[in-house]
Design a protein around this motif. Structure first.
Motif, PDB file in Angstrom:
ATOM      1  N   VAL A 476     -26.067   2.915  17.822  1.00 53.95           N
ATOM      2  CA  VAL A 476     -24.623   3.140  17.734  1.00 53.95           C
ATOM      3  C   VAL A 476     -24.127   3.593  19.100  1.00 53.95           C
ATOM      4  CG1 VAL A 476     -22.745   4.345  16.569  1.00 53.95           C
ATOM      5  CG2 VAL A 476     -24.857   3.837  15.324  1.00 53.95           C
ATOM      6  N   LEU A 477     -23.141   2.866  19.636  1.00 51.87           N
ATOM      7  CA  LEU A 477     -22.468   3.284  20.850  1.00 51.87           C
ATOM      8  C   LEU A 477     -21.240   4.099  20.469  1.00 51.87           C
ATOM      9  CD1 LEU A 477     -21.978   3.180  23.947  1.00 51.87           C
ATOM     10  CD2 LEU A 477     -20.646   1.099  23.526  1.00 51.87           C
ATOM     11  N   HIS A 478     -21.082   5.271  21.060  1.00 49.06           N
ATOM     12  CA  HIS A 478     -19.934   6.137  20.809  1.00 49.06           C
ATOM     13  C   HIS A 478     -19.108   6.279  22.080  1.00 49.06           C
ATOM     14  CE1 HIS A 478     -21.368   7.858  16.901  1.00 49.06           C
ATOM     15  NE2 HIS A 478     -22.559   7.585  17.423  1.00 49.06           N
ATOM     16  N   ALA A 479     -17.788   6.359  21.915  1.00 51.91           N
ATOM     17  CA  ALA A 479     -16.876   6.674  23.017  1.00 51.91           C
ATOM     18  C   ALA A 479     -15.982   7.831  22.598  1.00 51.91           C
ATOM     19  CB  ALA A 479     -16.022   5.460  23.375  1.00 51.91           C
ATOM     20  N   TYR A 480     -15.823   8.803  23.483  1.00 52.92           N
ATOM     21  CA  TYR A 480     -15.022  10.007  23.215  1.00 52.92           C
ATOM     22  C   TYR A 480     -14.052  10.231  24.370  1.00 52.92           C
ATOM     23  CZ  TYR A 480     -19.290  10.919  20.474  1.00 52.92           C
ATOM     24  OH  TYR A 480     -20.383  10.819  19.632  1.00 52.92           O
ATOM     25  N   TYR A 488     -14.076   5.650  19.405  1.00 51.63           N
ATOM     26  CA  TYR A 488     -14.676   4.400  18.911  1.00 51.63           C
ATOM     27  C   TYR A 488     -16.151   4.640  18.657  1.00 51.63           C
ATOM     28  CZ  TYR A 488     -17.121  -0.062  19.326  1.00 51.63           C
ATOM     29  OH  TYR A 488     -17.947  -1.118  19.103  1.00 51.63           O
ATOM     30  N   ASN A 489     -16.718   3.949  17.657  1.00 51.36           N
ATOM     31  CA  ASN A 489     -18.169   3.778  17.583  1.00 51.36           C
ATOM     32  C   ASN A 489     -18.466   2.401  17.016  1.00 51.36           C
ATOM     33  OD1 ASN A 489     -19.146   3.869  14.669  1.00 51.36           O
ATOM     34  ND2 ASN A 489     -17.959   5.787  14.728  1.00 51.36           N
ATOM     35  N   SER A 490     -19.644   1.894  17.316  1.00 51.18           N
ATOM     36  CA  SER A 490     -19.972   0.496  17.012  1.00 51.18           C
ATOM     37  C   SER A 490     -20.302   0.255  15.549  1.00 51.18           C
ATOM     38  CB  SER A 490     -21.132   0.025  17.899  1.00 51.18           C
ATOM     39  OG  SER A 490     -22.261   0.871  17.749  1.00 51.18           O
ATOM     40  N   ASN A 491     -20.198   1.284  14.693  1.00 47.30           N
ATOM     41  CA  ASN A 491     -20.333   1.090  13.246  1.00 47.30           C
ATOM     42  C   ASN A 491     -18.986   0.936  12.541  1.00 47.30           C
ATOM     43  OD1 ASN A 491     -23.089   0.983  12.822  1.00 47.30           O
ATOM     44  ND2 ASN A 491     -23.307   3.168  12.394  1.00 47.30           N
ATOM     45  N   GLN A 492     -17.883   1.094  13.256  1.00 45.85           N
ATOM     46  CA  GLN A 492     -16.571   1.123  12.612  1.00 45.85           C
ATOM     47  C   GLN A 492     -16.084  -0.243  12.143  1.00 45.85           C
ATOM     48  OE1 GLN A 492     -14.367   2.956  15.809  1.00 45.85           O
ATOM     49  NE2 GLN A 492     -14.371   4.972  14.827  1.00 45.85           N
ATOM     50  N   ALA A 494     -15.710  -3.967  10.581  1.00 53.36           N
ATOM     51  CA  ALA A 494     -16.199  -4.608   9.356  1.00 53.36           C
ATOM     52  C   ALA A 494     -17.254  -5.673   9.666  1.00 53.36           C
ATOM     53  CB  ALA A 494     -15.030  -5.239   8.604  1.00 53.36           C
ATOM     54  N   ASN A 495     -18.118  -5.903   8.682  1.00 55.83           N
ATOM     55  CA  ASN A 495     -19.095  -6.997   8.732  1.00 55.83           C
ATOM     56  C   ASN A 495     -20.058  -6.894   9.922  1.00 55.83           C
ATOM     57  OD1 ASN A 495     -17.864  -8.265   6.434  1.00 55.83           O
ATOM     58  ND2 ASN A 495     -16.247  -9.019   7.808  1.00 55.83           N
ATOM     59  N   ASN A 496     -20.363  -5.660  10.306  1.00 59.57           N
ATOM     60  CA  ASN A 496     -21.334  -5.424  11.388  1.00 59.57           C
ATOM     61  C   ASN A 496     -20.949  -6.119  12.692  1.00 59.57           C
ATOM     62  OD1 ASN A 496     -22.870  -4.013   9.484  1.00 59.57           O
ATOM     63  ND2 ASN A 496     -24.041  -5.834   8.931  1.00 59.57           N
ATOM     64  N   ARG A 497     -19.660  -6.254  12.908  1.00 57.94           N
ATOM     65  CA  ARG A 497     -19.184  -6.998  14.076  1.00 57.94           C
ATOM     66  C   ARG A 497     -19.786  -6.505  15.384  1.00 57.94           C
ATOM     67  NH1 ARG A 497     -13.226  -5.743  15.973  1.00 57.94           N
ATOM     68  NH2 ARG A 497     -14.407  -4.084  17.055  1.00 57.94           N
ATOM     69  N   ASP A 498     -19.954  -5.206  15.530  1.00 62.28           N
ATOM     70  CA  ASP A 498     -20.345  -4.634  16.812  1.00 62.28           C
ATOM     71  C   ASP A 498     -21.784  -4.151  16.855  1.00 62.28           C
ATOM     72  OD1 ASP A 498     -17.777  -5.154  17.640  1.00 62.28           O
ATOM     73  OD2 ASP A 498     -17.070  -3.087  17.412  1.00 62.28           O
ATOM     74  N   HIS A 499     -22.596  -4.492  15.845  1.00 61.33           N
ATOM     75  CA  HIS A 499     -24.013  -4.129  15.913  1.00 61.33           C
ATOM     76  C   HIS A 499     -24.675  -4.911  17.041  1.00 61.33           C
ATOM     77  CE1 HIS A 499     -24.327  -2.429  11.539  1.00 61.33           C
ATOM     78  NE2 HIS A 499     -23.463  -1.780  12.300  1.00 61.33           N
ATOM     79  N   PHE A 500     -25.525  -4.232  17.804  1.00 65.28           N
ATOM     80  CA  PHE A 500     -26.071  -4.873  19.003  1.00 65.28           C
ATOM     81  C   PHE A 500     -27.581  -4.720  19.147  1.00 65.28           C
ATOM     82  CE2 PHE A 500     -24.856  -0.546  19.966  1.00 65.28           C
ATOM     83  CZ  PHE A 500     -25.760  -0.070  20.892  1.00 65.28           C
ATOM     84  N   GLY A 501     -28.259  -4.241  18.097  1.00 64.32           N
ATOM     85  CA  GLY A 501     -29.708  -4.107  18.145  1.00 64.32           C
ATOM     86  C   GLY A 501     -30.142  -2.716  17.745  1.00 64.32           C
ATOM     87  N   ASN A 502     -31.444  -2.495  17.775  1.00 62.04           N
ATOM     88  CA  ASN A 502     -31.997  -1.206  17.387  1.00 62.04           C
ATOM     89  C   ASN A 502     -31.976  -0.228  18.553  1.00 62.04           C
ATOM     90  OD1 ASN A 502     -32.487  -2.137  14.828  1.00 62.04           O
ATOM     91  ND2 ASN A 502     -34.626  -2.655  15.222  1.00 62.04           N
ATOM     92  N   GLY A 503     -31.815   1.040  18.195  1.00 62.38           N
ATOM     93  CA  GLY A 503     -31.757   2.080  19.213  1.00 62.38           C
ATOM     94  C   GLY A 503     -33.076   2.240  19.942  1.00 62.38           C
ATOM     95  N   ASN A 504     -32.995   2.757  21.149  1.00 67.05           N
ATOM     96  CA  ASN A 504     -34.158   2.988  21.983  1.00 67.05           C
ATOM     97  C   ASN A 504     -34.030   4.372  22.615  1.00 67.05           C
ATOM     98  OD1 ASN A 504     -36.598   2.381  23.147  1.00 67.05           O
ATOM     99  ND2 ASN A 504     -35.746   1.140  24.788  1.00 67.05           N
TER     100      ASN A 504
END
Length: 534
Positions: A476-480, A488-492, A494-504
């Motif tokens: 999850v990418l977060h912006a504050y 913003y965060n990349s889970n917001q 719909a339909n997993n639009r902003d999912h970009f892979g597994n965390g590392n």
């Protein structure tokens, strides 16, 4: 402006000065990100970002543009070079290193592959994990490379890669690559070998010996005054190992200086969760080393008589070769060593000069590790060691980082941002050259292990945004904003639009020219204004 008057360089072998690097940052090349956390101070700030604002970074107008697949874990921070001349034209380049011993250059705006090379020699493979799960299943390029780019050139990419040959021998090599082609420069790569006077772990004939099998280069590389500095971590706490820092001439790749900070003891390596050695404008290096032997028998200058500085906040001079110039060691260093509660899990940050209420100027650096305390040192007099208390340190905030630090902070406009394990992102405020005793802001969400290393974008002192990646599935990418209200965060979406892979682990976002680049276990997620993708 001073930066505009700096001389032009026409040869790749005549490298830009550290003064230009500090004063001008990325001025000559747009928003280049050429080193870990944007600068040698490791503040994590891009202050020239004019496209992304607190008004347009939201789920409606901002999101994932595309993902870039690669062949291994992306543990190093992606780097960014603007306007590089290649055989296919001029591109803004995203430079990506992987644990599969690969280096890539992608078009930073489209994701197109410009070049891809392996750092392996014929018959070699990446290293196995050496029985340690910290970097697994393979070890290749772990540390963030550094790019030196004199005005008027594409520059040179310096990277360290680990490998294993067909006879079972392990290698650590320093590479110098052409950003336009990926080809080796300066007759590279060079094999990394070293010895240092001492009788500690893996010593022979009065010297401790660097064994390439026992180490990985996790700390981001540092370029300073024509020298590339490397710092070494062990595999878990598997002895024998000690605390190595090395310097290589950036024009010849010849080793010029070596320091071991536990030469007559053991451990004391440099982990930093990927953070690079930090430096100030006087060419001093600041670092946090891991648990290891600290000799409490001090000489007349207050230094350990045997030269062992385990679990210390270190100041290294580079004038005339690497040496410990000053240090701070906490009073409970032995109990922290015994419980593996060391400073070495965090990265140091060099702060800008600050004035107190009496108009005195202070030169400070910040650091924290596993014990949950925030340490602020006076770079001119760090405090050394007192077995009874820590009163000699400039400022200590005890217990303000619950869960401990496996990351490093970011800084801008008087605020210092930390991402402890299992905690919200926290903002600490300076007033009169001291930190207020408690965080003044925090995020609404927590960050699981290893916490987060924040990056900051801004346009001067406006549109300050703090970015952090969550080590989760999916990532999850977060912006504050500057006060840690989430934009913003990349889970917001719909339909997993902003999912970009597994965390590392230990991922540091890179922000440049309206885009945000975030490494994953098998690629890089690229974010920006959604209109930019149409």
């Amino acid at each position: 402006m001073l930066c505009a008057k700096l001389p032009l360089f026409t040869s790749l072998l005549v490298l830009s000065s550290t003064l230009a690097y500090l004063l001008c940052g990325n001025t000559s090349f747009g928003q280049d990100v050429r080193t870990y956390h944007n600068s040698i101070t490791r503040a994590g700030l891009n202050s020239r970002e004019t496209i992304l604002t607190t008004a347009n970074v939201n789920v409606t107008s901002f999101g994932k543009l595309f993902t870039i697949p690669v062949d291994g874990l992306v543990d190093a921070q992606p780097l960014y070079l603007s306007a590089v001349t290649t055989s296919s034209g001029t591109h803004n380049l995203l430079i990506v290193a992987t644990e599969h011993d690969s280096m890539y250059a992608f078009d930073a705006d489209t994701g197109a592959n410009i070049w891809h090379i392996t750092t392996l020699k014929s018959g070699e493979t990446t290293s196995d994990d050496r029985g340690c799960s910290q970097v697994a299943p393979e070890i290749g390029i772990t540390s963030t490379p550094v790019i030196v780019r004199p005005t008027g050139s594409n520059g040179i990419i310096y990277a360290v890669a680990m490998s294993k040959d067909s006879t079972g021998n392990y290698h650590q090599r320093l590479h110098a690559l052409d950003p336009a082609t990926g080809k080796e420069l300066l007759k590279g790569p060079v094999e990394i070998i070293a010895k240092y006077p001492g009788t500690g772990d893996n010593s022979s004939g009065g010297f401790v010996i660097f064994d390439p099998a026992q180490y990985k280069e996790r700390s981001g590389l540092l370029f300073l005054n024509g020298t590339i500095y490397l710092a070494w971590a062990s595999h878990c706490d598997f002895r024998p190992y000690t605390g190595w820092v090395m310097g290589y001439n950036s024009s010849t790749l010849k080793q010029t200086t070596v320091l071991n900070v536990t030469p007559n003891g053991n451990e004391g390596a440099f982990w930093g969760s990927g953070a690079g050695l930090a430096a100030d404008g006087s060419s001093n290096i600041f670092a946090l080393d891991a648990n290891g032997v600290f000799d409490t028998s001090l000489n007349s200058n207050g230094f350990p008589s045997s030269g062992d500085f385990g679990n210390a906040f270190l100041k290294l001079t580079t004038a005339g070769g690497l040496a410990v110039a000053d240090y701070f060691e906490m009073d409970n260093e032995q109990s922290e060593n015994d419980s593996d509660t060391d400073l070495g899990s965090g990265g140091a940050l060099v702060l800008p000069n600050m004035k107190d209420s009496s108009n005195n100027t202070w030169q400070l650096a910040a650091g924290a590790g596993k014990d949950g305390n925030l340490y602020l040192v006076n770079r001119a007099a760090m405090g050394k060691f007192n077995p009874n208390n820590n009163k000699s340190i400039y400022q200590e905030l005890a217990g303000v980082l619950p869960g401990g630090i496996w990351s490093m902070p970011a800084y801008t406009n008087g605020k210092l941002y930390f991402g402890p394990v299992g905690s919200p992102l926290l903002a600490f405020q300076f007033k009169n050259a001291k930190l207020l005793p408690a965080a003044v802001a925090q995020s609404s969400n927590n960050f699981a292990y290893p916490g987060a290393t924040p990056s900051i974008s801004a346009s001067g002192s406006t549109n300050v945004m703090v970015w952090a990646s969550e080590n989760s599935i999916p990532a999850v990418l977060h912006a504050y904003d500057a006060n840690l209200h989430e934009l913003y965060n990349s889970n917001q979406a719909a339909n997993n639009r902003d999912h970009f892979g597994n965390g590392n682990k230990f991922i540091t976002p890179t922000i440049a020219h309206g885009k945000v680049y975030v490494g994953t276990t098998n690629g890089v997620g690229v974010f920006g204004l959604l209109a930019a993708s149409k």
